[in-house]
Design an enzyme around this catalytic site. Structure first.
Site, short mmCIF file in Angstrom:
data_model
loop_
_atom_site.label_atom_id
_atom_site.label_comp_id
_atom_site.label_asym_id
_atom_site.label_seq_id
_atom_site.Cartn_x
_atom_site.Cartn_y
_atom_site.Cartn_z
N HIS A 74 1.93 -9.73 1.54
CA HIS A 74 2.22 -10.14 0.17
C HIS A 74 3.31 -9.23 -0.38
O HIS A 74 3.24 -8.00 -0.25
CB HIS A 74 0.96 -10.06 -0.70
CG HIS A 74 -0.08 -11.05 -0.31
ND1 HIS A 74 -1.42 -10.72 -0.14
CD2 HIS A 74 0.01 -12.38 -0.04
CE1 HIS A 74 -2.10 -11.81 0.20
NE2 HIS A 74 -1.26 -12.82 0.28
N GLY A 75 4.31 -9.83 -0.99
CA GLY A 75 5.47 -9.07 -1.43
C GLY A 75 5.16 -7.99 -2.43
O GLY A 75 5.87 -6.97 -2.50
N ASP A 76 4.11 -8.18 -3.24
CA ASP A 76 3.76 -7.19 -4.26
C ASP A 76 2.72 -6.19 -3.78
O ASP A 76 2.08 -5.52 -4.58
CB ASP A 76 3.26 -7.90 -5.54
CG ASP A 76 2.02 -8.74 -5.30
OD1 ASP A 76 1.69 -8.98 -4.11
OD2 ASP A 76 1.38 -9.17 -6.28
N HIS A 95 -3.15 -4.68 3.29
CA HIS A 95 -3.01 -5.24 1.95
C HIS A 95 -3.33 -4.17 0.92
O HIS A 95 -3.67 -3.03 1.26
CB HIS A 95 -3.96 -6.43 1.78
CG HIS A 95 -3.64 -7.60 2.65
ND1 HIS A 95 -3.09 -8.76 2.17
CD2 HIS A 95 -3.79 -7.78 3.99
CE1 HIS A 95 -2.91 -9.61 3.18
NE2 HIS A 95 -3.33 -9.04 4.29
N GLU A 131 -7.74 -3.72 3.21
CA GLU A 131 -7.31 -3.39 1.86
C GLU A 131 -7.32 -1.87 1.76
O GLU A 131 -8.39 -1.24 1.78
CB GLU A 131 -8.25 -4.00 0.83
CG GLU A 131 -8.42 -5.51 0.95
CD GLU A 131 -7.27 -6.29 0.32
OE1 GLU A 131 -6.43 -5.65 -0.36
OE2 GLU A 131 -7.21 -7.51 0.51
#
Length: 491
Positions: free
Chosen positions: A128-130, A229, A311
């Protein structure tokens, strides 16, 4: 006679040219034609992100590597550690994103780029880019292994006994645009083919980043992997979704092995296992919240690759000053999850009894509906299993051979287990053809030979006819020569 030879050479040249134009493969590849119907909305399951995008300020970005700086860092690493690494991008797959960024991969091994009978692990960051922490942490990991090879036993174990592939950023476009999805605003972790819903089966709607990962998994023989992530602190494992879209624990066939892998990561982390939200710092994806089109489920189903979704940071975009601390909190977890491929499970090779050659069979465990395939080159397999268990039947099989089974008791250490399969009738007598790369040739080659057998016979007949005509004419001239007046020998 000279004219006959010239004519014969000309015909041979035409025949050789005709052979060169014969097809080398009989199969044609095509995109998947999905069965079943959907509602036609290819934006289902949040593939397209239409919600408001969070504001990412310049202050938040400061200190993180840009895409250009990351590319320089990757190549600098390759130049600094050439003896245990290689940098690659487009050898097997088309590694360009929507905005035409190249996705560079670092391979770390004592024999980088060479096929070996060893397990392979891949790390993927910045899905995910963010969520940019993963791309920074993965560069820390690569540099740590380079600096500590032959100094630290864990670094040495990893470099000398496996192949580690690191893709720091899967989504450089999203990073550059400072949002979650790629340049087409598609969530890449909802873009893979899903086992329950066929919404992503149409290849025309699949993103280039997704296609690159899928092709990569098909080319390499990965045993396990992890994507990094941000936004929570937990090790997530399959399944990610449920058949009825409800939220509840939905374990895959290798649930025990995945729980073990997730626990290896969590318990080696600075504080992940102390989580008050997730017991032991691990969670089943569907129990947390169901998603569809996720990368980890696709890897397990279609690649035989045991993938975790990690995560690693409570904050998606922490200040850059915190990155060294986050790396130290995750360092031992990353090293141990990679080393678990070597230290646990069962490993071995499958051979054909009639030829002694390795064969790309498969291994299954009784009671676990999941198959792990051996590699084409060396017939090696690497099967992740939870330790401390007794497995009644480990079965190796391959078409054309009789399967073999044995039982094992898996303690805390890995078990080495080879299989030698006996041919099952005439089909087993056929040896596997291999090309110069050591790759298994498909049976399509035999179909090509069979389809053009008539042409080979016709060519042989033509050549034989010209040979007989040529021989007859030569014999006639020789007979004339023998009955003509002989010239005296000059002395």
């Amino acid at each position: 006679m000279a004219i006959s030879r010239l004519l014969l050479h000309f015909i041979l040249l035409l025949l050789l040219r005709a052979f060169a134009l014969l097809p080398t493969q009989a199969a044609a590849r095509s995109g998947h034609n999905p069965s079943g119907t959907d509602d036609g909305n290819h934006g289902s399951f949040s593939r397209n992100l239409l919600e408001d995008k969070p504001r990412i300020t310049e202050e938040m970005v400061h200190g993180y590597m840009s895409n250009s700086e990351l590319e320089i860092a990757v190549h600098t690493f390759g130049s600094r550690c050439p003896n245990i690494s290689r940098i690659y991008s487009s050898k097997f797959v088309y590694w360009r994103t929507v905005l035409l960024f190249l996705q560079w991969v670092i391979e770390i091994s004592d024999k980088p780029g060479k096929k070996e009978a060893e397990p392979a692990f891949k790390f993927i960051g910045n899905v995910h880019g963010d969520e940019p922490v993963g791309r920074e942490i993965l560069m820390h990991l690569a540099n740590w292994l380079c600096d500590n090879y032959l100094k630290d036993p864990l670094a040495t174990l990893i470099v000398e006994n496996m192949h580690l592939h690191i893709l720091p950023t899967m989504n450089p476009d999203g990073f550059a645009l400072r949002w979650r999805g790629n340049a087409n605003n598609v969530d890449l972790n909802r873009d893979f083919p899903d086992q329950f819903f066929s919404v992503n089966n149409d290849i025309n709607y699949r993103q280039p980043e997704t296609r690159a990962i899928m092709n990569w998994v098909k080319q390499e023989h990965f045993t396990a992997s992890a994507s990094l992530h941000g936004g929570a602190l937990v090790a997530n494992y399959p399944w990610d979704g449920t058949r009825d879209k409800s939220k509840y624990y939905y374990g895959c066939p290798d649930d025990k092995a995945f729980q073990y892998m997730a626990s290896v990561y969590s318990q080696s982390h600075y504080n992940m296992s102390l989580s008050k939200e997730f017991e032991g710092g691990i969670t089943n994806g569907a129990f947390w919240y169901p998603i569809y089109g996720g990368m980890q489920d696709w890897n397990y189903i279609h690649g035989g690759c045991f993938e975790l979704t990690l995560e690693i940071s409570d904050t998606k975009w922490p200040k850059a000053a915190e990155l060294p601390v986050i790396w130290e909190h995750n360092r031992m977890s990353m090293l141990k999850i990679v080393a678990s491929l070597i230290k646990s499970g069962i490993h071995g090779r499958i051979f054909a009894a009639n030829t002694g050659r390795p064969i790309p069979g498969s291994v299954m465990i009784k009671g676990i509906d999941s198959k792990v395939r051996a590699s084409n080159t060396y017939g090696d397999y690497h099967r992740m299993l939870a330790p401390g268990e007794k497995y009644e039947a480990v079965v190796a099989s391959m078409e054309g051979f009789r399967p073999k089974a044995t039982h094992i008791v898996l303690e805390q250490e890995a078990v080495s287990l080879d299989f030698i399969l006996d041919p099952d009738g005439a089909d087993g007598q056929m040896e596997l053809l291999r090309n110069d790369c050591g790759c298994r040739c498909d049976n399509e080659l035999f179909h090509v030979l069979e389809a053009h057998l008539w042409l080979y016979l016709l060519v042989m007949f033509v050549l034989l006819t010209f040979y007989l005509l040529f021989k007859r004419r030569t014999a006639s001239r020789l007979l004339t020569y023998r009955h003509s007046p002989r010239r005296p020998i000059a002395v």
